[in-house]
Write a protein that holds these residues in place. Structure first.
Motif: not given
Length: 192
Positions: A13-19, A50-57
């Motif tokens: 799932i795409r990462a939000s600014d809050t995340e 540069t993270a696009r997804t929660r997995g990248d975070l």
């Protein structure tokens, strides 16, 4: 939180600014507690930005615990309060989120004062608070998760020692409260 589509992982799932902000705070807390070397911080923050997804975070925060509400009690930042505060014919208060200096002296003379350490952070593992109440009063509120040692005396006054607590966990900050209550009171309380 919405459920991911069938066959799709929550990490996709795409990462939000809050995340992203939470991941930045997680990295900074890890540096403050010594879990992450400062030299690695910039590279990991770049991964977060540069993270696009929660997995990248999660990849950017690999190997780090999610900080709890009282993590990193000792911080490597300057104190936000002076080492001397006084309430002479009036009062003083230090409460909320603030950074306690390693040595602090309080005077309450014909006035009052209040130190609330529940949301405070400390500049040192060993902090000394010298509290003097001369015809006045000082209230000191300490959280349950720090080591407290009270050594003050009351001379025609009260130097309350109720905040002494159980054996703390290793590595928790230690606060020594000492001083004098002369025709006054220094009251210590332990609260969550």
């Amino acid at each position: 939180m919405t459920q991911p589509l069938p066959g799709r992982s929550d990490l996709d799932i795409r990462a939000s600014d809050t995340e992203r902000t939470a991941a930045e705070e997680r990295l900074r807390a890890a540096v403050e507690t010594g879990r992450l070397p400062l030299a690695e911080l910039d590279a990991r923050l770049d991964e977060v930005h540069t993270a696009r997804t929660r997995g990248d975070l999660e990849t950017a925060c690999r190997g780090l615990p999610v900080p709890g509400p009282r993590d990193s009690l000792v911080v490597d930042r300057p104190a936000t309060s002076r080492g001397f505060v006084a309430g002479v014919f009036y009062g003083f208060e230090r409460a909320g989120s603030w950074i306690v200096p390693a040595r602090m002296t309080t005077w309450s003379m014909w006035g009052g004062g209040r130190l609330d350490l529940r949301k405070a952070r400390f500049t040192s593992h060993d902090t000394v608070i010298r509290a003097f109440a001369l015809w006045g009063g000082t209230s000191i509120i300490v959280p349950e998760d720090i080591d407290v040692d009270i050594r003050g005396i009351g001379l025609f006054g009260v130097f309350d020692k109720r905040a002494k607590n159980h054996i703390p966990k290793p590595g928790t900050p230690r606060v020594v409260i000492k001083g004098l209550a002369l025709f006054g009171a220094v009251v210590t309380k332990t609260k969550r």
